[in-house]
Motif scaffolding. Structure first.
Motif: not given
Length: 170
Positions: A76-84, A36-40, A31-33, A44-53
């Motif tokens: 390319v896929p990218a992950f930005k970790p959340g604060q938690g 992200v492949s569609k551009g969404d 579901a995440i893949q 996930i609060p406290g964990f991070g954010k998956f995005e397409r760059r």
């Protein structure tokens, strides 16, 4: 940790079979893949954010031939970790403990559990004192650390004779 170890931990924490936990992890990752492949973005609060760059096209050089070449633009896929997540990794707070699912037997005990609910926090306070008693046990591994340093000290000693050998050959 690899996927099979993750499946084991999720199965134990969620009270699922390993097959069910594996299917749940596969479905979540798929579901995440897809998103992200569609551009969404998938946040996930406290964990991070998956995005397409978007990576723009750029010039590079082939190291074998020395010829200049153009690398095309791509996503390319990218992950930005959340604060938690950052705080847990930095050691500023502990990772959330996995909650054990309630079994069928405690469901029958729920009416009785309502009255002693005030007693349960009192039971948790002594439990907090028990880890404090385990602190001397934590000092024992500290005694093992010097033992680990001794083999490290032997390695430089082994290197010194190797350095003397070239001197003898001259």
């Amino acid at each position: 940790m690899n996927k099979s170890e993750l499946v084991e931990q999720v199965a134990g924490a969620a009270g699922l079979s390993q097959k069910q936990a594996g299917a749940a992890i596969d479905a979540a990752l798929a579901a995440i893949q897809r998103a992200v492949s569609k551009g969404d973005d998938v946040a996930i609060p406290g964990f991070g954010k998956f995005e397409r760059r978007r990576r723009s096209k750029r010039k590079a050089r082939n190291l074998q031939t020395g010829k200049a070449m153009t690398i095309p633009a791509t996503n390319v896929p990218a992950f930005k970790p959340g604060q938690g997540f950052k705080e847990v990794v930095a050691g500023k707070r502990s990772a959330p403990a996995a909650k054990k699912p309630a079994a069928k037997k405690p469901a029958a005990k729920k009416p009785a559990a309502k009255k002693p609910a005030a007693k349960k926090p009192a039971a948790k306070k002594p439990a907090a004192k028990k880890p404090a008693a385990k602190k001397p046990a934590a000092k024992k591994p500290a005694a093992k650390k010097p033992a680990a340093k001794k083999p490290a000290a032997k390695k430089p000693a082994a290197k010194k004779p190797a350095a003397k050998k070239p001197a003898r050959k001259r």
